[in-house]
Design a protein around this motif. Structure first.
Motif, PDB file in Angstrom:
ATOM      1  N   PHE A  74       6.867 -44.358  16.721  1.00  0.00           N
ATOM      2  CA  PHE A  74       5.808 -43.360  16.892  1.00  0.00           C
ATOM      3  C   PHE A  74       4.612 -43.979  17.581  1.00  0.00           C
ATOM      4  CE2 PHE A  74       7.404 -39.855  14.478  1.00  0.00           C
ATOM      5  CZ  PHE A  74       6.505 -38.812  14.666  1.00  0.00           C
ATOM      6  N   ILE A  75       4.006 -43.203  18.470  1.00  0.00           N
ATOM      7  CA  ILE A  75       2.707 -43.531  19.038  1.00  0.00           C
ATOM      8  C   ILE A  75       1.799 -42.335  18.777  1.00  0.00           C
ATOM      9  CG2 ILE A  75       1.408 -44.007  21.160  1.00  0.00           C
ATOM     10  CD1 ILE A  75       4.131 -45.137  22.279  1.00  0.00           C
ATOM     11  N   VAL A  95       3.633 -47.597  16.397  1.00  0.00           N
ATOM     12  CA  VAL A  95       3.543 -48.687  17.374  1.00  0.00           C
ATOM     13  C   VAL A  95       2.107 -48.847  17.847  1.00  0.00           C
ATOM     14  CG1 VAL A  95       4.279 -49.456  19.665  1.00  0.00           C
ATOM     15  CG2 VAL A  95       5.927 -48.383  18.108  1.00  0.00           C
ATOM     16  N   ASP A  96       1.403 -47.712  18.040  1.00  0.00           N
ATOM     17  CA  ASP A  96       0.020 -47.789  18.498  1.00  0.00           C
ATOM     18  C   ASP A  96      -0.715 -46.517  18.107  1.00  0.00           C
ATOM     19  OD1 ASP A  96      -2.245 -48.833  19.665  1.00  0.00           O
ATOM     20  OD2 ASP A  96      -1.284 -49.264  21.594  1.00  0.00           O
ATOM     21  N   PHE A  97      -2.031 -46.604  18.111  1.00  0.00           N
ATOM     22  CA  PHE A  97      -2.930 -45.481  17.814  1.00  0.00           C
ATOM     23  C   PHE A  97      -3.942 -45.473  18.950  1.00  0.00           C
ATOM     24  CE2 PHE A  97      -6.591 -43.451  15.862  1.00  0.00           C
ATOM     25  CZ  PHE A  97      -6.035 -42.463  15.045  1.00  0.00           C
ATOM     26  N   ILE A  98      -3.795 -44.527  19.877  1.00  0.00           N
ATOM     27  CA  ILE A  98      -4.532 -44.567  21.136  1.00  0.00           C
ATOM     28  C   ILE A  98      -5.517 -43.404  21.206  1.00  0.00           C
ATOM     29  CG2 ILE A  98      -4.334 -44.554  23.641  1.00  0.00           C
ATOM     30  CD1 ILE A  98      -1.490 -45.589  23.343  1.00  0.00           C
ATOM     31  N   GLU A  99      -6.761 -43.738  21.501  1.00  0.00           N
ATOM     32  CA  GLU A  99      -7.794 -42.704  21.611  1.00  0.00           C
ATOM     33  C   GLU A  99      -7.885 -42.180  23.042  1.00  0.00           C
ATOM     34  OE1 GLU A  99     -11.543 -43.106  19.482  1.00  0.00           O
ATOM     35  OE2 GLU A  99     -10.828 -44.998  18.642  1.00  0.00           O
ATOM     36  N   LYS A 100      -8.008 -40.842  23.141  1.00  0.00           N
ATOM     37  CA  LYS A 100      -8.223 -40.202  24.434  1.00  0.00           C
ATOM     38  C   LYS A 100      -9.700 -40.330  24.823  1.00  0.00           C
ATOM     39  CE  LYS A 100      -4.878 -36.539  23.266  1.00  0.00           C
ATOM     40  NZ  LYS A 100      -4.741 -35.083  23.012  1.00  0.00           N
ATOM     41  N   PRO A 101      -9.993 -40.416  26.113  1.00  0.00           N
ATOM     42  CA  PRO A 101      -9.054 -40.578  27.231  1.00  0.00           C
ATOM     43  C   PRO A 101      -8.552 -42.020  27.290  1.00  0.00           C
ATOM     44  CG  PRO A 101     -11.299 -40.644  28.050  1.00  0.00           C
ATOM     45  CD  PRO A 101     -11.401 -40.356  26.572  1.00  0.00           C
ATOM     46  N   ILE A 111       4.558 -47.486  25.025  1.00  0.00           N
ATOM     47  CA  ILE A 111       5.916 -46.932  25.118  1.00  0.00           C
ATOM     48  C   ILE A 111       6.929 -48.045  25.328  1.00  0.00           C
ATOM     49  CG2 ILE A 111       7.449 -45.527  26.564  1.00  0.00           C
ATOM     50  CD1 ILE A 111       5.041 -43.647  27.019  1.00  0.00           C
ATOM     51  N   ASP A 112       6.607 -48.991  26.197  1.00  0.00           N
ATOM     52  CA  ASP A 112       7.524 -50.118  26.431  1.00  0.00           C
ATOM     53  C   ASP A 112       7.734 -50.921  25.141  1.00  0.00           C
ATOM     54  OD1 ASP A 112       7.840 -49.375  29.053  1.00  0.00           O
ATOM     55  OD2 ASP A 112       6.389 -50.822  29.840  1.00  0.00           O
ATOM     56  N   ALA A 113       6.653 -51.114  24.368  1.00  0.00           N
ATOM     57  CA  ALA A 113       6.782 -51.824  23.087  1.00  0.00           C
ATOM     58  C   ALA A 113       7.662 -51.033  22.126  1.00  0.00           C
ATOM     59  CB  ALA A 113       5.405 -52.052  22.476  1.00  0.00           C
ATOM     60  N   VAL A 116      11.293 -51.480  23.044  1.00  0.00           N
ATOM     61  CA  VAL A 116      11.815 -52.781  22.586  1.00  0.00           C
ATOM     62  C   VAL A 116      12.253 -52.657  21.123  1.00  0.00           C
ATOM     63  CG1 VAL A 116      11.201 -55.156  22.018  1.00  0.00           C
ATOM     64  CG2 VAL A 116      10.537 -54.200  24.223  1.00  0.00           C
ATOM     65  N   LEU A 117      11.405 -52.047  20.297  1.00  0.00           N
ATOM     66  CA  LEU A 117      11.749 -51.836  18.894  1.00  0.00           C
ATOM     67  C   LEU A 117      12.993 -50.977  18.756  1.00  0.00           C
ATOM     68  CD1 LEU A 117       8.233 -51.148  17.321  1.00  0.00           C
ATOM     69  CD2 LEU A 117       9.626 -53.206  17.055  1.00  0.00           C
ATOM     70  N   GLU A 118      13.095 -49.959  19.611  1.00  0.00           N
ATOM     71  CA  GLU A 118      14.235 -49.046  19.549  1.00  0.00           C
ATOM     72  C   GLU A 118      15.535 -49.764  19.910  1.00  0.00           C
ATOM     73  OE1 GLU A 118      15.365 -44.826  19.057  1.00  0.00           O
ATOM     74  OE2 GLU A 118      14.412 -46.494  18.068  1.00  0.00           O
ATOM     75  N   ARG A 119      15.485 -50.624  20.910  1.00  0.00           N
ATOM     76  CA  ARG A 119      16.689 -51.382  21.265  1.00  0.00           C
ATOM     77  C   ARG A 119      17.101 -52.319  20.136  1.00  0.00           C
ATOM     78  NH1 ARG A 119      14.365 -51.100  26.521  1.00  0.00           N
ATOM     79  NH2 ARG A 119      13.151 -52.994  26.196  1.00  0.00           N
ATOM     80  N   GLN A 120      16.111 -52.920  19.487  1.00  0.00           N
ATOM     81  CA  GLN A 120      16.417 -53.798  18.347  1.00  0.00           C
ATOM     82  C   GLN A 120      17.044 -52.998  17.215  1.00  0.00           C
ATOM     83  OE1 GLN A 120      12.555 -55.475  17.578  1.00  0.00           O
ATOM     84  NE2 GLN A 120      12.793 -57.119  19.065  1.00  0.00           N
TER      85      GLN A 120
END
Length: 203
Positions: A74-75, A95-101, A111-113, A116-120
């Motif tokens: 989740f992001i 995975v992250d908590f991102i503030e807009k903008p 998303i890339d991180a 990586v977790l999803e592949r693991q």
């Protein structure tokens, strides 16, 4: 796949365009309830969800999916970030908590991180399924011998416990190691622990 959940259609569309141009496949939802209705445990990728949504919030969506046993990363994105919300998201393993903008690079890095977790996770799931397939080859008696051998009992002790000869125990152990494709006691113990954990999950 990146599953985007945001009640603002313009944000959904802009995120889909931005990520699509960067090579990501996307699927869009206007609220948490629609994603929950569509969700399939075979989904792979990550979910990018707004914190504030009509109905269930992004955090509540995350909690509902975790309650189902879903581990999809989740992001959380939000225009109304605060410390308690961020802490709640990270406690639920966001995975992250991102503030807009936010910058495109920041979201893509998250998303890339997540991928990586999803592949693991996928690799771990594949390994568990392979172990389960091998364990399914064992007879009931071989499962008993495996369990006792993994506890450190020797052939004579296993034989006494099961009412069979030590020689028969050795035959069973040879068959077990062949079926499980293991070479030593360490690998045998790993399978025994997997079998025990599987039994605990059974209803």
């Amino acid at each position: 796949m990146v599953y985007i959940v945001d009640d603002d259609a313009s944000i959904r569309d802009s995120l889909a365009l931005m990520l699509g141009l960067a090579g990501y496949a996307t699927r869009l939802f206007a609220d948490a309830e629609n994603l929950l209705s569509a969700f399939d445990e075979r989904w792979a990728g990550c979910i990018v969800a707004d914190l504030r949504l009509p109905g269930l919030s992004g955090l509540e969506l995350q909690a509902r999916l975790r309650g189902r046993g879903a581990d999809i990363p989740f992001i959380i994105i939000t225009a109304h970030g605060d410390v308690p919300a961020a802490r709640a998201a990270f406690r639920a393993q966001a995975v992250d908590f991102i503030e807009k903008p936010f910058e495109e690079a920041q979201l893509r890095a998250a998303i890339d991180a997540a991928f990586v977790l999803e592949r693991q996770r996928s690799s771990t799931d594949d390994a568990r399924q392979e172990s389960a397939r091998k364990l399914a080859r064992l007879t009931a008696r071989e499962r008993e011998v495996l369990e006792l051998a993994a506890r450190g009992l020797h052939a004579k002790e296993i034989g006494r416990a099961l009412g069979i000869s030590a020689r028969t125990v050795e035959v069973h152990k040879a068959r077990i190691m062949d079926k499980l494709e293991v070479r030593n006691i360490g690998e045998l113990v790993r399978f025994a622990l997997a079998a025990e954990a599987g039994g605990q999950r059974d209803p």
